[in-house]
Design a protein around this motif. Structure first.
Motif, short mmCIF file in Angstrom:
data_model
loop_
_atom_site.label_atom_id
_atom_site.label_comp_id
_atom_site.label_asym_id
_atom_site.label_seq_id
_atom_site.Cartn_x
_atom_site.Cartn_y
_atom_site.Cartn_z
N SER A 156 25.02 -28.85 7.01
CA SER A 156 24.36 -29.69 6.01
C SER A 156 23.77 -30.95 6.63
O SER A 156 22.71 -31.43 6.20
CB SER A 156 25.33 -30.05 4.89
N ALA A 157 24.43 -31.49 7.64
CA ALA A 157 23.90 -32.68 8.30
C ALA A 157 22.58 -32.39 8.99
O ALA A 157 21.61 -33.15 8.87
CB ALA A 157 24.93 -33.20 9.32
N PHE A 158 22.51 -31.27 9.69
CA PHE A 158 21.27 -30.93 10.39
C PHE A 158 20.20 -30.43 9.42
O PHE A 158 19.01 -30.68 9.64
CB PHE A 158 21.54 -29.90 11.48
N LEU A 159 20.59 -29.77 8.36
CA LEU A 159 19.60 -29.32 7.38
C LEU A 159 18.97 -30.52 6.67
O LEU A 159 17.79 -30.49 6.32
CB LEU A 159 20.26 -28.38 6.37
N ARG A 160 19.75 -31.55 6.45
CA ARG A 160 19.19 -32.75 5.84
C ARG A 160 18.16 -33.38 6.76
O ARG A 160 17.08 -33.79 6.34
CB ARG A 160 20.32 -33.74 5.52
N GLU A 219 30.60 -40.08 -1.09
CA GLU A 219 30.40 -38.82 -1.81
C GLU A 219 29.90 -37.73 -0.86
O GLU A 219 30.31 -36.58 -0.93
CB GLU A 219 29.41 -39.02 -2.95
N MET A 220 28.99 -38.12 0.03
CA MET A 220 28.42 -37.17 0.97
C MET A 220 29.48 -36.62 1.92
O MET A 220 29.51 -35.44 2.25
CB MET A 220 27.29 -37.83 1.76
N SER A 221 30.38 -37.50 2.36
CA SER A 221 31.37 -37.10 3.36
C SER A 221 32.35 -36.06 2.82
O SER A 221 32.95 -35.31 3.60
CB SER A 221 32.15 -38.33 3.85
N LYS A 222 32.51 -35.99 1.51
CA LYS A 222 33.44 -35.03 0.92
C LYS A 222 32.93 -33.59 1.06
O LYS A 222 33.72 -32.66 1.06
CB LYS A 222 33.67 -35.37 -0.55
N LYS A 223 31.60 -33.43 1.14
CA LYS A 223 31.02 -32.10 1.19
C LYS A 223 30.28 -31.82 2.50
O LYS A 223 29.75 -30.74 2.68
CB LYS A 223 30.05 -31.91 0.01
#
Length: 221
Positions: A51-55, A42-46
């Motif tokens: 977003s990766a670094f913000l997480r 699900e994560m990979s779709k968005k």
């Protein structure tokens, strides 16, 4: 209640009692219920570079800021093994390790510095020695730290697949690329959080991120 004392025919009763106990625990703190994390698929779709670094910076922001909030004001001047070292290698800076206040200020200054470099602006000078910001009290430092994470989140949020390899110049982790500097941002915060946890533990304080019920961060001080 001693469930082992119930007869075998009361298995259903045990289940019901256990269910009510769990419900009571959850009802006491409904806001503390964790949200279900999305699956990797699900994560990979968005997912985006930003977003990766913000997480990642979100995790580090909670750890660092909650540690800073957990330390009482009278302990902000705490320095491990104070007076036990001599200035034997001045080329590497003072032998004495930073106080807790200096740790907080260093992370905040570095966040602003990294954000400035990513945005093509001049970073503050001397973050290794505290930087130019006048923040000194616990309240001032907490505000400085909070604002620094807001600044770095904004800069990381502007990163994408088109600009992540742009050259970044500057005294802090430069020369580099935007992507390379973004990895330093996460590493740097994690590095100093590890040091801050030792300061807390040495003062008999459990870091908030290590507690069973981690408290939320404060927005205002």
């Amino acid at each position: 209640m001693n469930f082992t004392a119930l007869p075998e025919k009361s298995v259903l009763s045990v289940f019901v009692l256990s269910l009510f106990c769990c419900m009571g625990t959850f009802d006491a703190q409904p806001a503390a219920l964790p949200q279900q994390a999305p699956s990797a698929a699900e994560m990979s779709k968005k997912e985006t570079v930003a977003s990766a670094f913000l997480r990642g910076i979100g995790f580090q922001e909670y750890q660092v800021r909650s540690a800073a909030e957990a330390m009482p004001e009278e302990k902000y001047s705490y320095r491990p093994a104070e007076g036990k070292f001599k200035n034997e290698k001045p080329q590497f800076g003072p032998a004495e390790v930073r106080t807790f206040a200096e740790q907080v200020k260093h992370v905040a200054c570095a966040n602003f510095a990294f954000a400035a470099e990513m945005d093509g602006q001049k970073p503050p000078d001397g973050c290794d020695k505290g930087g130019p910001d006048p923040a000194r009290t616990r309240k001032e430092l907490l505000i400085y730290l909070r604002d620094s994470f807001a600044a770095i989140r904004k800069s990381l949020g502007a990163m994408d697949a088109k600009n992540m390899f742009d050259p970044i110049e500057g005294p802090y982790a430069g020369p580099n690329t935007r992507l390379g500097l973004a990895t330093v941002v996460l590493w740097h915060a994690a590095n100093h959080y590890g040091q801050m946890t030792l300061y807390l533990r040495e003062n008999s304080i459990v870091p908030p991120s290590s507690r069973a019920n981690s408290p939320p961060l404060s927005d205002k001080y």
